[in-house]
Design an enzyme around this catalytic site. Sequence first.
Site: not given
Ligand code: UT7
Length: 349
Positions: A114, A276, A306
């Site tokens: 990134c 970014h 992204n």
């Molecule tokens: O560019 C490189 C740098 N990358 C970043 O800066 C990314 C930083 N992180 C993020 O942007 C966020 O962490 C994400 C967008 C990747 C994920 O969002 P989050 O709010 O942190 O979600 P999470 O990973 O904590 O997951 C929450 C829930 C989980 O379900 P349970 O365990 O609560 O039942 C996941 O399984 O959301 C679920 N989940 C989804 N649900 C629907 C994860 N991905 C998805 C999805 N659709 N695509």
Amino acid sequence: MVRSVIAGIGMYVPKNVFTNNDLTRFMDTSDEWIQERTGIKERRYADRTGETTTTMGVEAAAMAIERAGVTPQDIDFIIFATLSPDYYFPGCGVLVQRAMKMKEIGALDVRNQCSGFIYAISVADQFIRSGMYKNILVIGSEKHSFGLDFSTRGRNVSVIFGDGAGAVVLQPGADANRGILSTHLHSDGESAELLAMYNPGTHANHWMEQSLADFSEAEIGEMFMSHAMVDKAQNFPFMDGPSVFKKAVVKFPEVILEALNKNGYQPSDLRMLVPHQANLRIAQFVQQKLGLREDQVYNNIQRYGNTTAASVPLALCEAWQEGKIKEGDLVCLAAFGSGFTWASALLRW
Ligand code: UT7
């Protein structure tokens, strides 16, 4: 005093638009979840066979070169940033040199994910200011769509990434008040495995702790890429999203303030912050933390997702094309991602 100026900037995005609803055909996700957590509405995917990271980079480069008023034969160094190269090796830089029929100039590939584009322009800046080169082509390009896990297993990663490319031509400028004022590069390898693609790779896999003599010929032949690795999805990117998010919201403001402080400026002096495009929520958090107005931060993640090394030049190019950045404006570029690595560049457009 010589400063590096962006003499030309270009971009390329594939024609194929993939909406959040399109993704629901493959995985358990929803438009609502993706928009709420990331701000992304759609992304572009390259043609699977006709377009590569290099061909997209070449398209963006051709635009940047033309806008700089030079030709490919005038370019005297290439720096190419990507995490999705056409080949494991050689890098994309030499493929650009070949495709654009350039002279036998140096070509360097940067692997900083990134923050790759900002690392790349920082390297270019040193070469320009030392007088070594006069026309450096810097490209950030990604074809993520070739290697994402489109099943529900990989949804936290796959919904975020998109394809595209951006490029600039850097030249020496005589005006001490214009161009790149400073760049700031950082890393913390403690969290290297929190956002990574493990295989194929030469790291010590679990069986490597034993002697090679203990293995059959077939097992040794599978060490680089085995069925077990594929079964564990290690050939796809892995991301501990919440950990990356937590670190990003600390490091983004830190590295932006570092650039501003170094040059005696405040956030209010910025005409535009081009972060970014990792997640719209991260950009909004940074905006709030630095007390910036909405019109001081440029975001296009809603349309492209992204695009890793391409995201900063893509956003910078669009901001400029839309007339939101004009000559004399103070602009800050900032990125955080896998490594972890993070970086910023402050420039007077
Ligand atoms: O560019 C490189 C740098 N990358 C970043 O800066 C990314 C930083 N992180 C993020 O942007 C966020 O962490 C994400 C967008 C990747 C994920 O969002 P989050 O709010 O942190 O979600 P999470 O990973 O904590 O997951 C929450 C829930 C989980 O379900 P349970 O365990 O609560 O039942 C996941 O399984 O959301 C679920 N989940 C989804 N649900 C629907 C994860 N991905 C998805 C999805 N659709 N695509």
